[in-house]
Design a protein around this motif. Structure first.
Motif, PDB file in Angstrom:
ATOM      1  N   ILE A 133      84.589   9.513   7.673  1.00  0.00           N
ATOM      2  CA  ILE A 133      85.613   9.515   8.725  1.00  0.00           C
ATOM      3  C   ILE A 133      86.051  10.955   9.014  1.00  0.00           C
ATOM      4  CG2 ILE A 133      87.876   8.664   9.425  1.00  0.00           C
ATOM      5  CD1 ILE A 133      87.389   6.299   7.497  1.00  0.00           C
ATOM      6  N   PRO A 134      86.606  11.686   8.006  1.00  0.00           N
ATOM      7  CA  PRO A 134      86.945  13.084   8.296  1.00  0.00           C
ATOM      8  C   PRO A 134      85.717  13.943   8.578  1.00  0.00           C
ATOM      9  CG  PRO A 134      87.244  12.608   5.955  1.00  0.00           C
ATOM     10  CD  PRO A 134      87.004  11.302   6.642  1.00  0.00           C
ATOM     11  N   LEU A 135      84.577  13.628   7.913  1.00  0.00           N
ATOM     12  CA  LEU A 135      83.372  14.420   8.156  1.00  0.00           C
ATOM     13  C   LEU A 135      82.899  14.231   9.597  1.00  0.00           C
ATOM     14  CD1 LEU A 135      81.235  16.278   6.860  1.00  0.00           C
ATOM     15  CD2 LEU A 135      79.891  14.231   6.369  1.00  0.00           C
ATOM     16  N   GLY A 136      82.937  12.985  10.071  1.00  0.00           N
ATOM     17  CA  GLY A 136      82.535  12.719  11.452  1.00  0.00           C
ATOM     18  C   GLY A 136      83.455  13.394  12.449  1.00  0.00           C
ATOM     19  N   THR A 181      83.680   0.444  13.869  1.00  0.00           N
ATOM     20  CA  THR A 181      83.229   1.842  13.973  1.00  0.00           C
ATOM     21  C   THR A 181      84.290   2.701  14.654  1.00  0.00           C
ATOM     22  OG1 THR A 181      82.048   1.369  16.041  1.00  0.00           O
ATOM     23  CG2 THR A 181      80.786   1.229  14.000  1.00  0.00           C
ATOM     24  N   ASP A 182      85.043   2.114  15.566  1.00  0.00           N
ATOM     25  CA  ASP A 182      86.143   2.851  16.188  1.00  0.00           C
ATOM     26  C   ASP A 182      87.241   3.135  15.167  1.00  0.00           C
ATOM     27  OD1 ASP A 182      87.627   4.038  18.273  1.00  0.00           O
ATOM     28  OD2 ASP A 182      88.753   2.185  18.575  1.00  0.00           O
ATOM     29  N   ASN A 225      84.581   6.076  17.037  1.00  0.00           N
ATOM     30  CA  ASN A 225      83.366   6.048  17.847  1.00  0.00           C
ATOM     31  C   ASN A 225      82.946   4.589  18.019  1.00  0.00           C
ATOM     32  OD1 ASN A 225      80.679   6.245  18.843  1.00  0.00           O
ATOM     33  ND2 ASN A 225      80.505   8.300  17.998  1.00  0.00           N
ATOM     34  N   SER A 226      83.443   3.949  19.063  1.00  0.00           N
ATOM     35  CA  SER A 226      83.118   2.540  19.279  1.00  0.00           C
ATOM     36  C   SER A 226      81.659   2.346  19.684  1.00  0.00           C
ATOM     37  CB  SER A 226      84.032   1.936  20.342  1.00  0.00           C
ATOM     38  OG  SER A 226      83.903   2.640  21.564  1.00  0.00           O
ATOM     39  N   ALA A 227      81.019   3.416  20.219  1.00  0.00           N
ATOM     40  CA  ALA A 227      79.612   3.306  20.629  1.00  0.00           C
ATOM     41  C   ALA A 227      78.709   3.014  19.438  1.00  0.00           C
ATOM     42  CB  ALA A 227      79.169   4.587  21.325  1.00  0.00           C
ATOM     43  N   ASN A 254      72.352   6.142  11.720  1.00  0.00           N
ATOM     44  CA  ASN A 254      72.053   6.449  10.326  1.00  0.00           C
ATOM     45  C   ASN A 254      73.294   6.721   9.487  1.00  0.00           C
ATOM     46  OD1 ASN A 254      71.237   8.704   8.138  1.00  0.00           O
ATOM     47  ND2 ASN A 254      69.499   7.338   8.489  1.00  0.00           N
ATOM     48  N   GLN A 255      74.295   7.370  10.063  1.00  0.00           N
ATOM     49  CA  GLN A 255      75.457   7.771   9.277  1.00  0.00           C
ATOM     50  C   GLN A 255      76.677   6.879   9.485  1.00  0.00           C
ATOM     51  OE1 GLN A 255      75.626  10.552   6.910  1.00  0.00           O
ATOM     52  NE2 GLN A 255      73.490   9.953   7.133  1.00  0.00           N
ATOM     53  N   MET A 256      76.778   6.249  10.650  1.00  0.00           N
ATOM     54  CA  MET A 256      77.945   5.409  10.917  1.00  0.00           C
ATOM     55  C   MET A 256      77.641   3.936  10.691  1.00  0.00           C
ATOM     56  SD  MET A 256      79.521   7.322  14.294  1.00  0.00           S
ATOM     57  CE  MET A 256      79.981   9.055  14.240  1.00  0.00           C
ATOM     58  N   ALA A 257      76.697   3.398  11.453  1.00  0.00           N
ATOM     59  CA  ALA A 257      76.402   1.968  11.336  1.00  0.00           C
ATOM     60  C   ALA A 257      75.887   1.594   9.945  1.00  0.00           C
ATOM     61  CB  ALA A 257      75.380   1.558  12.398  1.00  0.00           C
ATOM     62  N   LEU A 258      74.982   2.401   9.404  1.00  0.00           N
ATOM     63  CA  LEU A 258      74.423   2.078   8.085  1.00  0.00           C
ATOM     64  C   LEU A 258      75.449   2.163   6.964  1.00  0.00           C
ATOM     65  CD1 LEU A 258      70.808   3.570   8.017  1.00  0.00           C
ATOM     66  CD2 LEU A 258      71.470   1.201   7.606  1.00  0.00           C
ATOM     67  N   SER A 259      76.556   2.897   7.177  1.00  0.00           N
ATOM     68  CA  SER A 259      77.606   2.952   6.155  1.00  0.00           C
ATOM     69  C   SER A 259      78.166   1.563   5.882  1.00  0.00           C
ATOM     70  CB  SER A 259      78.738   3.882   6.609  1.00  0.00           C
ATOM     71  OG  SER A 259      78.291   5.197   6.743  1.00  0.00           O
ATOM     72  N   PHE A 260      78.366   0.774   6.934  1.00  0.00           N
ATOM     73  CA  PHE A 260      78.880  -0.586   6.762  1.00  0.00           C
ATOM     74  C   PHE A 260      77.853  -1.480   6.069  1.00  0.00           C
ATOM     75  CE2 PHE A 260      81.311   1.146  10.278  1.00  0.00           C
ATOM     76  CZ  PHE A 260      82.604   0.732   9.976  1.00  0.00           C
ATOM     77  N   ILE A 261      76.595  -1.277   6.363  1.00  0.00           N
ATOM     78  CA  ILE A 261      75.553  -2.081   5.726  1.00  0.00           C
ATOM     79  C   ILE A 261      75.485  -1.769   4.233  1.00  0.00           C
ATOM     80  CG2 ILE A 261      73.119  -2.734   5.793  1.00  0.00           C
ATOM     81  CD1 ILE A 261      74.725  -3.344   8.365  1.00  0.00           C
TER      82      ILE A 261
END
Length: 556
Positions: A53-56, A374-375, A380-382, A307-314
């Motif tokens: 979150i802070p890194l993004g 993700t938002d 980042n809702s995209a 790779n970094q956002m969506a896969l974090s939840f997985i």
């Protein structure tokens, strides 16, 4: 009366006037070991998601894309050197301890540790020195990732050494030491990643992304030192167990190392294939997206979202299944060595049920609130677009992990490798064909889901042939699936109502998630998906809760 006498455990056999302190909690049950690893795994994955979150916000999706590329190359070099070692070593140690052969068990660890020291050093230097060549020949999708590739190279050495220690303690089914080392590693990784990226941000996005890659070094060093200290604390007990070993088993160093690598090489090959797939992904996705009028920077940003956002939840969602798969290897290995095929089938079916009980609601929740999640975490809702297409991968990936752990414990590590390779081939074909279409980044997410769906289906077929696996959908699948679907509907309804009430997505998302966490277990119990007998297997208050529920059931 059984004709087979259980081997004596040298750690509980005392010589006259010689106190023997047992090793750290060993022989943990499959479920208890899995729960310990799950708690650690959840913490590790939550930290891994939270620090992004802070890194993004520091780096943006472009910076996260640059940060992701060196991680793929680190993963490749680490998997070549050591990725299958914990499983191979744990399986052999478990089998040796099961028959009281402590001399061979300890000797196996010593030889493996030396091998990892040499391999880890060699591949660490190879990554550091070979990075410019990889950039020059065009294998790196974005040349700006070079500094990060060199920064992360030392991690290969320390991770390889840590793998040997973790394999030893996994073989003893002492998951506590393994879990704590993972937590130490991830905690310092989070601190280091954020600190170095922040300090280097004034020098530009490329330097900040490389600083984030270097942030993995302190955690890797700390994990190695932690495992070394745990080992040194109990080294005298290991040596005493060896001295009291009366099994008569004395295999040569070469024989022991060969057995470790017989198991670990196929597993490493599977991990190498996955790492190569990640490298192919970052190059293929970025280049194929440019065919439909995305710039290199925009394509890198979309790769970062996936790779970094969506896969974090997985990665968070599969924590329990990953722990079950890891715990199954030594447990199945011991049952298989003892010829107890019924125990193998029972452990597998229980693990599959538990995996479904956690992966199905996670899949449903991600499908219901992907853009909102993700938002909430990344502003980042995209990134919710690829997450929604990745969500079913939680179910299939979880099944793949549990089934692979069982096959590895049975000594058939080649089968999950073969099955995964078939899935990887499908993934690459789908990514190549569908990414430069209107699907775009969604195609890459769908391809990942398809990969694990194929691999898990093939694993099921392999285990049916080997163990006569029986699966009862009405009992094991339908209640959890129905409860998950109803929970998803409740979560979405709650989110819409709370959004109207609060006027903001963040509190509405958090409260809707809480609604899901409360609703799912109640629905699951009401639909018969979990019974007092299931709860009785849980450590801690499980038996008390099972007794209370059993009493309530009788009352009604």
């Amino acid at each position: 009366m059984s004709l087979v006498r259980k081997p004596e455990n040298p750690l509980t056999k005392t010589a006259p006037n010689t106190p023997v302190r047992p090793l750290p909690p060993a022989g943990q049950t499959l479920l208890k070991g899995a729960l310990i690893l799950t708690l650690a795994g959840l913490l590790v994955r939550v930290l891994g998601a939270v620090y992004r979150i802070p890194l993004g916000r520091l780096l943006g999706d472009v910076g996260l894309g640059l940060y992701a590329i060196p991680n793929q190359y680190y993963l490749l070099f680490f998997t070549i050197s050591a990725a299958g070692i914990p499983v191979g070593l744990s399986r052999l140690v478990a089998a040796k301890v099961a028959v009281g052969a402590w001399h061979d068990a300890y000797r196996t660890f010593q030889i493996t540790l030396l091998t990892m020291l040499l391999l880890g050093l060699g591949f660490s230097l190879l990554l550091y020195c070979g990075s410019p060549f990889l950039v020059q020949v065009g294998l790196v999708a974005n040349p700006a990732a070079l500094a990060g590739m060199r920064a992360i190279a030392p991690v290969v050495f320390f991770a390889a050494v840590t793998a040997a220690f973790r394999g030893l303690f996994q073989g003893l089914q002492n998951m506590t030491a393994v879990a704590l080392s993972q937590v130490v590693d991830q905690t310092l990784l989070v601190v280091g990643t954020l600190l170095f990226s922040y300090l280097l941000l004034p020098r530009g996005l490329t330097a900040a992304a490389a600083g984030a890659n270097f942030g993995a070094v302190p955690g890797a060093v700390a994990a190695t030192l932690f495992m070394l200290l745990v080992f040194l604390r109990y080294r005298s007990q290991f040596r005493q167990a060896v001295a009291l070993d009366s099994s008569g088993s004395r295999e040569s160093a070469w024989q022991l190392l060969k057995k470790v690598f017989t198991v670990s090489i196929p597993i490493s090959f599977a991990n190498v294939s996955m790492a190569l797939t990640g490298i192919i992904d970052n190059k293929l996705i970025i280049e194929r997206l440019q065919l439909i009028d995305y710039s290199q920077q925009q394509a890198t940003a979309l790769f970062g979202q996936l790779n970094q956002m969506a896969l974090s939840f997985i990665n968070i969602s599969i924590a329990f299944s990953f722990s079950l798969g890891t715990s199954l290897v030594p447990a199945v290995s011991r049952a298989h060595a003892a010829g107890d095929h019924s125990a193998v089938r029972n452990q597998l079916r229980a693990a599959l049920r538990l995996s479904l009980l956690t992966s199905l609601p996670a899949t449903a929740g991600l499908l219901a609130l992907a853009p909102q999640l993700t938002d909430l975490l990344f502003a980042n809702s995209a990134a919710g677009i690829p997450l929604r297409y990745l969500a079913p991968a939680v179910l299939f990936w979880g099944l793949h992990l549990v089934l692979s752990g069982t096959l590895q414990g049975l000594g058939r590590a080649n089968l999950p490798v073969r099955n995964l390779l078939a899935g990887i081939a499908l993934k690459i074909a789908l990514t190549y064909a569908l990414t430069p279409t209107p699907l775009g980044i969604r195609a890459a997410a769908l391809a990942t889901t398809a990969m694990f769906a194929m691999a898990s289906a093939l694993n099921v077929l392999s285990l049916r042939r080997l163990t006569g696996l029986e699966f009862h959908p009405r009992q094991d699948l339908l209640p959890a699936a129905a409860a998950s679907a109803l929970m998803a509907a409740a979560v979405w309804t709650a989110y819409r109502a709370l959004l109207l009430w609060t006027g903001h997505s963040y509190p509405a998302t958090i409260l809707a998630l809480c609604c899901g966490l409360l609703t799912y277990p109640l629905l699951l119990y009401a639909l018969g998906g979990i019974t007092p007998a299931d709860l009785a297997r849980l450590p801690g208050p499980g038996r008390r809760l099972a007794g209370w529920l059993a009493g309530k059931t009788k009352t009604y």
